[in-house]
Design an enzyme around this catalytic site. Structure first.
Site, short mmCIF file in Angstrom:
data_model
loop_
_atom_site.label_atom_id
_atom_site.label_comp_id
_atom_site.label_asym_id
_atom_site.label_seq_id
_atom_site.Cartn_x
_atom_site.Cartn_y
_atom_site.Cartn_z
N PRO A 17 88.03 101.50 95.14
CA PRO A 17 89.28 102.24 95.31
C PRO A 17 89.21 103.41 96.28
O PRO A 17 90.22 104.04 96.56
CB PRO A 17 89.55 102.75 93.89
CG PRO A 17 88.19 102.93 93.32
CD PRO A 17 87.34 101.84 93.90
N ASP A 40 90.49 97.33 106.21
CA ASP A 40 91.91 97.47 105.88
C ASP A 40 92.30 98.94 105.79
O ASP A 40 91.45 99.82 105.69
CB ASP A 40 92.16 96.82 104.50
CG ASP A 40 92.40 95.33 104.64
OD1 ASP A 40 92.48 94.85 105.78
OD2 ASP A 40 92.51 94.66 103.60
N LYS A 62 97.56 98.81 108.55
CA LYS A 62 98.48 99.84 109.05
C LYS A 62 97.88 101.20 108.74
O LYS A 62 97.53 101.50 107.60
CB LYS A 62 99.79 99.73 108.26
CG LYS A 62 100.97 99.39 109.14
CD LYS A 62 102.23 99.39 108.32
CE LYS A 62 102.68 97.97 108.09
NZ LYS A 62 103.68 97.78 107.09
N GLY A 93 90.11 97.08 100.42
CA GLY A 93 90.22 98.03 99.32
C GLY A 93 90.10 97.31 97.98
O GLY A 93 90.54 96.16 97.86
N ASP A 95 89.04 95.08 95.01
CA ASP A 95 88.30 93.81 94.94
C ASP A 95 88.98 92.80 95.87
O ASP A 95 90.21 92.69 95.88
CB ASP A 95 88.33 93.28 93.51
CG ASP A 95 87.52 92.00 93.40
OD1 ASP A 95 86.32 92.10 93.13
OD2 ASP A 95 88.08 90.91 93.61
N THR A 123 88.45 96.99 91.27
CA THR A 123 89.89 96.91 91.57
C THR A 123 90.61 98.17 91.06
O THR A 123 90.13 98.86 90.16
CB THR A 123 90.47 95.62 90.97
OG1 THR A 123 91.78 95.43 91.50
CG2 THR A 123 90.54 95.65 89.46
N ALA A 124 91.78 98.43 91.66
CA ALA A 124 92.51 99.66 91.35
C ALA A 124 92.76 99.84 89.85
O ALA A 124 92.65 100.95 89.33
CB ALA A 124 93.84 99.67 92.10
N MET A 175 101.34 96.99 94.20
CA MET A 175 102.41 96.97 95.22
C MET A 175 103.79 97.05 94.58
O MET A 175 104.73 96.41 95.04
CB MET A 175 102.30 95.71 96.09
CG MET A 175 101.02 95.69 96.92
SD MET A 175 100.82 94.17 97.86
CE MET A 175 99.95 93.14 96.69
N1 SAH Z 1 92.45 94.47 96.48
C1 SAH Z 1 93.07 95.70 95.99
C2 SAH Z 1 94.57 95.57 95.90
C3 SAH Z 1 95.26 95.37 97.23
S1 SAH Z 1 96.99 95.31 97.10
C4 SAH Z 1 92.42 96.07 94.67
O1 SAH Z 1 91.71 95.26 94.09
O2 SAH Z 1 92.64 97.20 94.20
C5 SAH Z 1 97.44 96.99 97.46
C6 SAH Z 1 97.97 97.66 96.21
O3 SAH Z 1 96.91 97.94 95.32
C7 SAH Z 1 98.63 99.01 96.44
O4 SAH Z 1 99.99 98.86 96.83
C8 SAH Z 1 98.53 99.63 95.07
O5 SAH Z 1 99.50 99.11 94.19
C9 SAH Z 1 97.17 99.12 94.61
N2 SAH Z 1 96.08 100.07 94.92
C10 SAH Z 1 95.06 99.86 95.77
N3 SAH Z 1 94.24 100.93 95.78
C11 SAH Z 1 94.75 101.82 94.90
C12 SAH Z 1 94.35 103.10 94.45
N4 SAH Z 1 93.27 103.70 94.91
N5 SAH Z 1 95.14 103.72 93.53
C13 SAH Z 1 96.24 103.12 93.03
N6 SAH Z 1 96.65 101.91 93.42
C14 SAH Z 1 95.92 101.26 94.33
#
Ligand code: SAH
Length: 260
Positions: A17, A40, A62, A93, A95, A123-124, A175
Protein backbone atom coordinates in the site's frame (compact mmCIF):
# COMPACT_ATOMS: atom_id res chain seq x y z
CA UNK A 1 24.73 -10.30 -37.37
CA UNK A 2 25.21 -10.10 -33.60
CA UNK A 3 23.58 -12.97 -31.74
CA UNK A 4 20.17 -12.13 -30.28
CA UNK A 5 20.09 -11.31 -26.55
CA UNK A 6 18.70 -14.17 -24.49
CA UNK A 7 15.07 -13.57 -23.56
CA UNK A 8 14.61 -11.67 -20.29
CA UNK A 9 11.77 -12.11 -17.85
CA UNK A 10 8.95 -10.13 -16.30
CA UNK A 11 7.99 -10.12 -12.64
CA UNK A 12 4.54 -8.76 -11.81
CA UNK A 13 5.19 -7.48 -8.32
CA UNK A 14 2.88 -6.20 -5.60
CA UNK A 15 4.34 -3.07 -4.02
CA UNK A 16 1.90 -3.09 -1.10
CA UNK A 17 0.00 0.00 0.00
CA UNK A 18 2.91 2.45 0.15
CA UNK A 19 5.71 2.29 2.69
CA UNK A 20 8.70 0.22 1.61
CA UNK A 21 8.65 -1.80 4.82
CA UNK A 22 5.33 -3.32 3.72
CA UNK A 23 7.00 -4.94 0.70
CA UNK A 24 7.60 -8.66 0.91
CA UNK A 25 11.27 -9.65 0.97
CA UNK A 26 10.76 -11.26 -2.44
CA UNK A 27 9.32 -8.04 -3.84
CA UNK A 28 12.22 -6.08 -2.40
CA UNK A 29 14.75 -8.43 -4.03
CA UNK A 30 12.93 -8.14 -7.34
CA UNK A 31 13.04 -4.33 -7.24
CA UNK A 32 16.66 -4.23 -6.10
CA UNK A 33 17.75 -6.40 -9.04
CA UNK A 34 15.45 -4.91 -11.70
CA UNK A 35 16.93 -3.69 -14.96
CA UNK A 36 13.67 -2.10 -16.07
CA UNK A 37 10.91 -0.93 -13.77
CA UNK A 38 7.40 -0.08 -14.94
CA UNK A 39 5.33 1.34 -12.11
CA UNK A 40 1.75 2.37 -11.52
CA UNK A 41 0.52 5.66 -10.09
CA UNK A 42 -0.14 4.16 -6.67
CA UNK A 43 3.44 2.99 -6.12
CA UNK A 44 5.26 5.06 -3.54
CA UNK A 45 8.44 6.98 -4.48
CA UNK A 46 10.19 5.29 -1.56
CA UNK A 47 9.72 1.92 -3.27
CA UNK A 48 10.75 3.17 -6.72
CA UNK A 49 13.89 4.56 -5.09
CA UNK A 50 14.98 1.03 -4.18
CA UNK A 51 15.69 0.18 -7.81
CA UNK A 52 19.42 0.16 -8.69
CA UNK A 53 20.96 3.25 -10.33
CA UNK A 54 21.19 1.83 -13.86
CA UNK A 55 17.58 0.64 -13.92
CA UNK A 56 15.26 2.05 -16.58
CA UNK A 57 12.24 3.55 -14.78
CA UNK A 58 8.99 4.03 -16.63
CA UNK A 59 5.85 5.42 -15.12
CA UNK A 60 2.71 3.86 -16.55
CA UNK A 61 0.00 5.34 -14.34
CA UNK A 62 -1.63 8.73 -14.15
CA UNK A 63 0.56 10.97 -12.04
CA UNK A 64 1.32 14.65 -11.73
CA UNK A 65 -0.91 15.57 -14.63
CA UNK A 66 0.47 12.92 -17.00
CA UNK A 67 -2.03 10.57 -18.58
CA UNK A 68 -1.78 6.85 -17.95
CA UNK A 69 -0.53 4.49 -20.64
CA UNK A 70 -2.97 2.24 -22.48
CA UNK A 71 -2.88 -1.37 -21.33
CA UNK A 72 -1.90 -2.55 -24.82
CA UNK A 73 1.04 -0.13 -24.83
CA UNK A 74 2.20 -1.36 -21.42
CA UNK A 75 2.02 -4.95 -22.65
CA UNK A 76 4.06 -4.15 -25.75
CA UNK A 77 6.63 -2.25 -23.72
CA UNK A 78 7.12 -5.12 -21.27
CA UNK A 79 7.55 -7.49 -24.19
CA UNK A 80 10.08 -5.26 -25.91
CA UNK A 81 12.16 -4.86 -22.76
CA UNK A 82 12.08 -8.60 -22.05
CA UNK A 83 13.15 -9.28 -25.65
CA UNK A 84 16.17 -7.07 -25.04
CA UNK A 85 17.12 -9.58 -22.37
CA UNK A 86 16.22 -7.39 -19.38
CA UNK A 87 14.92 -8.40 -15.98
CA UNK A 88 11.69 -6.41 -16.04
CA UNK A 89 9.70 -5.60 -12.92
CA UNK A 90 6.13 -4.43 -13.28
CA UNK A 91 5.27 -2.82 -9.95
CA UNK A 92 1.66 -2.45 -8.91
CA UNK A 93 0.11 -0.94 -5.81
CA UNK A 94 -1.14 -3.47 -3.27
CA UNK A 95 -1.45 -6.99 -4.59
CA UNK A 96 -1.24 -7.57 -8.34
CA UNK A 97 -4.09 -10.08 -8.29
CA UNK A 98 -6.57 -7.65 -6.71
CA UNK A 99 -7.84 -5.29 -9.40
CA UNK A 100 -4.33 -5.26 -10.78
CA UNK A 101 -4.88 -6.69 -14.28
CA UNK A 102 -2.38 -9.40 -13.51
CA UNK A 103 -4.36 -11.97 -15.48
CA UNK A 104 -4.28 -9.91 -18.67
CA UNK A 105 -0.60 -9.04 -18.45
CA UNK A 106 0.49 -12.53 -17.52
CA UNK A 107 -1.54 -14.10 -20.35
CA UNK A 108 -0.11 -11.66 -22.89
CA UNK A 109 3.49 -12.29 -21.86
CA UNK A 110 3.11 -16.06 -21.71
CA UNK A 111 1.50 -16.05 -25.16
CA UNK A 112 4.72 -14.43 -26.39
CA UNK A 113 6.91 -16.96 -24.61
CA UNK A 114 8.17 -14.59 -21.89
CA UNK A 115 8.78 -16.16 -18.46
CA UNK A 116 6.47 -14.52 -15.91
CA UNK A 117 6.50 -14.60 -12.14
CA UNK A 118 3.91 -13.01 -9.84
CA UNK A 119 5.05 -11.69 -6.47
CA UNK A 120 2.20 -10.98 -4.06
CA UNK A 121 1.76 -7.80 -2.07
CA UNK A 122 -0.28 -6.46 0.82
CA UNK A 123 -3.64 -5.39 -0.58
CA UNK A 124 -5.27 -2.15 0.59
CA UNK A 125 -7.95 -3.96 2.62
CA UNK A 126 -5.36 -5.86 4.67
CA UNK A 127 -3.25 -2.75 5.17
CA UNK A 128 -6.30 -0.76 6.31
CA UNK A 129 -7.40 -3.50 8.71
CA UNK A 130 -3.95 -3.79 10.26
CA UNK A 131 -3.46 -0.07 10.64
CA UNK A 132 -6.83 0.65 12.20
CA UNK A 133 -7.11 -2.46 14.28
CA UNK A 134 -10.13 -4.22 12.80
CA UNK A 135 -10.31 -7.74 11.36
CA UNK A 136 -11.76 -8.52 7.94
CA UNK A 137 -13.26 -11.74 9.25
CA UNK A 138 -14.43 -12.17 12.83
CA UNK A 139 -15.64 -15.39 14.37
CA UNK A 140 -19.42 -15.48 14.55
CA UNK A 141 -19.75 -11.99 13.05
CA UNK A 142 -18.07 -11.87 9.65
CA UNK A 143 -17.60 -15.17 7.86
CA UNK A 144 -16.94 -13.88 4.41
CA UNK A 145 -14.93 -11.10 2.77
CA UNK A 146 -15.80 -9.80 -0.66
CA UNK A 147 -13.27 -7.72 -2.55
CA UNK A 148 -15.46 -5.68 -4.84
CA UNK A 149 -15.00 -2.74 -7.12
CA UNK A 150 -17.57 -0.01 -7.45
CA UNK A 151 -16.02 1.63 -10.43
CA UNK A 152 -18.57 3.19 -12.72
CA UNK A 153 -18.48 1.52 -16.10
CA UNK A 154 -20.28 3.48 -18.78
CA UNK A 155 -22.11 5.28 -15.98
CA UNK A 156 -23.41 2.05 -14.44
CA UNK A 157 -22.28 0.29 -11.28
CA UNK A 158 -21.29 -3.32 -11.73
CA UNK A 159 -21.40 -5.18 -8.45
CA UNK A 160 -22.96 -8.31 -6.96
CA UNK A 161 -25.39 -6.59 -4.63
CA UNK A 162 -27.00 -9.79 -3.35
CA UNK A 163 -23.63 -11.08 -2.07
CA UNK A 164 -23.15 -7.81 -0.21
CA UNK A 165 -26.55 -8.04 1.44
CA UNK A 166 -25.54 -10.93 3.71
CA UNK A 167 -25.08 -9.46 7.23
CA UNK A 168 -22.04 -11.68 7.84
CA UNK A 169 -20.16 -10.43 4.79
CA UNK A 170 -17.42 -7.84 5.03
CA UNK A 171 -17.31 -5.81 1.85
CA UNK A 172 -13.97 -4.27 0.93
CA UNK A 173 -14.82 -1.88 -1.87
CA UNK A 174 -12.04 -0.66 -4.15
CA UNK A 175 -12.35 2.30 -6.50
CA UNK A 176 -15.63 3.21 -4.84
CA UNK A 177 -15.18 6.72 -3.53
CA UNK A 178 -17.03 8.55 -6.29
CA UNK A 179 -19.88 6.03 -6.29
CA UNK A 180 -20.25 5.76 -2.50
CA UNK A 181 -23.79 7.17 -2.46
CA UNK A 182 -24.96 4.72 -5.09
CA UNK A 183 -23.22 1.81 -3.40
CA UNK A 184 -25.01 2.62 -0.18
CA UNK A 185 -28.43 2.88 -1.86
CA UNK A 186 -28.01 -0.32 -3.83
CA UNK A 187 -26.80 -2.35 -0.85
CA UNK A 188 -29.69 -1.14 1.28
CA UNK A 189 -32.13 -1.90 -1.54
CA UNK A 190 -30.62 -5.41 -1.73
CA UNK A 191 -31.39 -5.89 1.96
CA UNK A 192 -28.33 -4.77 3.92
CA UNK A 193 -29.32 -2.90 7.09
CA UNK A 194 -28.89 0.89 6.77
CA UNK A 195 -27.28 0.92 10.24
CA UNK A 196 -24.50 -1.49 9.17
CA UNK A 197 -21.15 -0.09 10.33
CA UNK A 198 -19.00 1.31 7.54
CA UNK A 199 -15.67 3.06 7.27
CA UNK A 200 -13.40 4.71 4.78
CA UNK A 201 -9.61 4.60 4.90
CA UNK A 202 -7.65 6.99 2.76
CA UNK A 203 -3.99 6.24 2.03
CA UNK A 204 -3.93 3.01 4.05
CA UNK A 205 -0.42 2.13 5.15
CA UNK A 206 0.75 5.72 5.16
CA UNK A 207 1.50 7.33 8.53
CA UNK A 208 -0.93 10.08 7.51
CA UNK A 209 -3.73 7.68 6.60
CA UNK A 210 -7.23 8.92 7.35
CA UNK A 211 -9.97 6.87 9.01
CA UNK A 212 -13.61 7.95 8.90
CA UNK A 213 -16.22 5.73 10.50
CA UNK A 214 -19.99 5.74 10.30
CA UNK A 215 -22.91 3.77 8.86
CA UNK A 216 -23.86 2.37 5.50
CA UNK A 217 -26.66 4.87 4.96
CA UNK A 218 -24.15 7.73 5.39
CA UNK A 219 -21.46 6.29 3.16
CA UNK A 220 -21.38 9.26 0.79
CA UNK A 221 -20.57 11.57 3.72
CA UNK A 222 -17.69 9.34 4.78
CA UNK A 223 -15.93 9.82 1.48
CA UNK A 224 -16.74 13.52 1.21
CA UNK A 225 -13.67 14.72 3.11
CA UNK A 226 -11.22 13.19 0.64
CA UNK A 227 -7.73 14.66 0.45
CA UNK A 228 -7.24 13.14 -2.99
CA UNK A 229 -5.57 9.88 -1.92
CA UNK A 230 -6.80 6.37 -2.75
CA UNK A 231 -9.81 5.40 -0.63
CA UNK A 232 -11.00 2.00 0.49
CA UNK A 233 -14.55 1.52 1.73
CA UNK A 234 -15.34 -1.23 4.22
CA UNK A 235 -18.92 -2.20 4.99
CA UNK A 236 -19.77 -4.75 7.68
CA UNK A 237 -19.93 -5.36 11.41
CA UNK A 238 -16.14 -5.43 11.65
CA UNK A 239 -16.05 -1.72 10.81
CA UNK A 240 -17.44 -1.02 14.30
CA UNK A 241 -14.20 -2.40 15.76
CA UNK A 242 -11.94 0.05 13.92
CA UNK A 243 -9.92 2.43 15.99
CA UNK A 244 -7.19 4.91 15.30
CA UNK A 245 -5.95 4.55 18.86
CA UNK A 246 -3.33 1.99 19.70
CA UNK A 247 -1.95 1.66 16.19
CA UNK A 248 1.82 1.67 16.57
CA UNK A 249 3.70 1.02 13.31
CA UNK A 250 2.24 3.26 10.63
CA UNK A 251 0.33 5.04 13.38
CA UNK A 252 -1.97 7.75 12.10
CA UNK A 253 -0.58 11.23 12.43
CA UNK A 254 -2.70 14.22 13.49
CA UNK A 255 -4.35 14.18 10.04
CA UNK A 256 -6.71 11.34 10.90
CA UNK A 257 -10.29 12.06 11.66
CA UNK A 258 -13.22 10.10 12.95
CA UNK A 259 -16.87 10.91 12.66
CA UNK A 260 -19.87 9.17 13.95
N1 SAH B 1 -4.01 -3.82 -6.41
C1 SAH B 1 -4.47 -2.81 -5.46
C2 SAH B 1 -5.80 -2.23 -5.85
C3 SAH B 1 -5.78 -1.45 -7.15
S1 SAH B 1 -7.32 -0.73 -7.53
C4 SAH B 1 -4.47 -3.43 -4.07
O1 SAH B 1 -4.36 -4.64 -3.94
O2 SAH B 1 -4.60 -2.69 -3.09
C5 SAH B 1 -7.09 0.92 -6.90
C6 SAH B 1 -7.98 1.13 -5.69
O3 SAH B 1 -7.45 0.43 -4.58
C7 SAH B 1 -8.09 2.56 -5.21
O4 SAH B 1 -9.08 3.28 -5.94
C8 SAH B 1 -8.51 2.37 -3.78
O5 SAH B 1 -9.88 2.06 -3.68
C9 SAH B 1 -7.72 1.13 -3.39
N2 SAH B 1 -6.43 1.46 -2.77
C10 SAH B 1 -5.21 1.20 -3.27
N3 SAH B 1 -4.25 1.60 -2.42
C11 SAH B 1 -4.89 2.13 -1.35
C12 SAH B 1 -4.46 2.71 -0.13
N4 SAH B 1 -3.17 2.84 0.16
N5 SAH B 1 -5.41 3.15 0.74
C13 SAH B 1 -6.72 3.00 0.47
N6 SAH B 1 -7.18 2.46 -0.67
C14 SAH B 1 -6.28 2.02 -1.56
Amino acid sequence: MPPEAPLGSVRLVGAGPGPADLLTVRALRAVETAQALLYDALVDDEVIGLAPPGCVRIQTGKRAGRASMEQAAINRLMLRLARRGLRVVRLKGGDPSVFGRVGEESAFLKAHGVPVEVVPGVTAACAAAAQFDFPLTHRGVARRVVFATARLEAGALAMDWAAGADPETTLAIYMGSTAAGQVSQRLIAAGRAPSTPALVVENAGDPHAGLTTGRLDRLAELTAGSRGGPMLIVVGEVAALASAAGACEGAPAPGWRMSG
